[in-house]
Design an enzyme around this catalytic site. Structure first.
Site, mmCIF file in Angstrom:
data_model
loop_
_atom_site.group_PDB
_atom_site.id
_atom_site.type_symbol
_atom_site.label_atom_id
_atom_site.label_comp_id
_atom_site.label_asym_id
_atom_site.label_seq_id
_atom_site.Cartn_x
_atom_site.Cartn_y
_atom_site.Cartn_z
ATOM 1 N N SER A 44 0.826 -1.209 0.000
ATOM 2 C CA SER A 44 0.000 0.000 0.000
ATOM 3 C C SER A 44 0.861 1.260 0.000
ATOM 4 C CB SER A 44 -0.910 0.023 1.239
ATOM 5 O OG SER A 44 -1.935 -0.925 1.116
ATOM 6 N N TYR A 106 -12.477 2.000 -6.751
ATOM 7 C CA TYR A 106 -13.361 3.055 -7.271
ATOM 8 C C TYR A 106 -14.796 2.544 -7.337
ATOM 9 C CZ TYR A 106 -15.253 7.021 -9.812
ATOM 10 O OH TYR A 106 -16.002 8.106 -10.169
ATOM 11 N N TYR A 132 -5.069 -9.375 -1.887
ATOM 12 C CA TYR A 132 -4.949 -8.313 -0.883
ATOM 13 C C TYR A 132 -6.336 -7.725 -0.634
ATOM 14 C CZ TYR A 132 -2.819 -4.188 1.409
ATOM 15 O OH TYR A 132 -2.441 -3.209 2.292
ATOM 16 N N LYS A 161 -3.677 -11.388 2.295
ATOM 17 C CA LYS A 161 -3.481 -10.398 3.353
ATOM 18 C C LYS A 161 -4.835 -9.747 3.605
ATOM 19 C CE LYS A 161 -1.135 -6.139 4.690
ATOM 20 N NZ LYS A 161 -0.293 -4.996 4.296
#
Length: 296
Positions: A44, A106, A132, A161
């Protein structure tokens, strides 16, 4: 007890926006020498604001410098599927152990769309993939049943994750997926969930705190491996306090970078625009928090 603590590594920049490879190498070496089990690059940490040429440059550097001393995962998330496939195969061919991919953001996508999305990616990427899940940033979560479908369809989807504050979704992942595929790896994304994850049957954590306090995170992992209940409790209590770093500002990334700078790991805490910079007030809070935990 088996336990793994990976670091969601910072991406370090000079003030002019170029990559700070000297500080980055120092960070990698510090993590490895302190005993962390693996490193995630471009998870990230500002990948969204980096041009692809710079992302490839960072990945190439990480592969070279980590040099298989610990497991290396490269985040290859992008909004264009073909870019993900190309970048993922580039990283795997260059020597990365695995890649990690967010779902599209989005718009919010349902289970069927997510199944099609990861099915296409996994079919074209020739190496291990971690999913993720980060609903705070993508706007929605990936259902455990969908994860199980994907892991069943594609053996190269090897883990996940799960960056969620509460453990309910992670616990459900463990129950649904690991009960059918025991080798599937499930990591929590927030450091204070490390113990709960392991005790529920997960694999550990891929967190940001080791960038700042690798010795604390490595000692906590060691306590689990040695069934040291006193050490486990001590680690939990220390990390519970250190989680205040995440709460000092939003986004939290500049604070983690500033804390790494204050500990002498990074030369600057520069970030990519439009990420805000840490402030003098942040410095005072960070130092107070570290000193309170006996960390200089």
């Amino acid at each position: 007890m088996n336990a793994n603590y990976f670091t969601a590594s910072l991406t370090l920049f000079h003030e002019d926006g170029s990559l700070d490879f000297e500080s980055q190498e120092k960070l990698f070496d510090n993590l490895i020498e302190n005993g962390l089990d693996g490193i995630l690059v471009e998870g990230s940490s500002e990948f969204f604001a980096m041009p692809m040429v710079q992302r490839r440059e960072m990945a190439k550097f990480a592969i070279k410098k980590v040099d298989h001393r610990v497991k290396l995962i490269i985040g290859t998330s992008h909004m264009v599927a073909d870019e993900i496939i190309s970048f993922s195969n580039y990283c795997l061919d260059a020597g990365a152990d695995a890649v990690m991919i967010l779902p599209p953001y989005y718009f919010k996508f349902g289970a069927e769309a997510l199944l099609q999305y990861y099915d296409r990616l996994a079919s074209a990427i020739h190496g291990p993939i971690y999913i993720y899940n980060f609903p705070d940033n993508t706007g929605y979560t990936i259902p455990p049943a969908t994860v199980l479908q994907l892991a069943t369809m594609h053996p190269n989807i090897v883990g996940m994750k799960d960056t969620v504050l509460a453990m309910d979704h992670t616990r459900e992942l463990i129950k649904v997926v690991k009960s059918q595929i025991p080798t599937f790896e499930i990591y929590s994304g927030f450091d204070d969930n490390f113990a709960h994850n392991l005790l529920s049957g997960g694999n550990g954590c891929i967190g940001a705190l080791p960038n700042v306090v690798p010795e604390v995170c490595a000692a906590w992992t060691k306590a689990f491996r040695e069934n040291d209940l006193v050490g486990i409790a001590k680690g939990q209590q220390c990390v519970d306090h250190l989680m205040d770093l995440y709460a000092m500002r939003s986004p939290f990334l500049p604070v983690i970078k500033e804390a790494a700078k204050l500990r002498g790991i990074a030369a600057t805490s520069a970030s990519t625009f439009p990420m805000p910079n840490a402030t003098v007030e942040d410095d005072a809070k960070i130092l107070k928090l570290l000193h309170r935990q006996g960390i200089c």
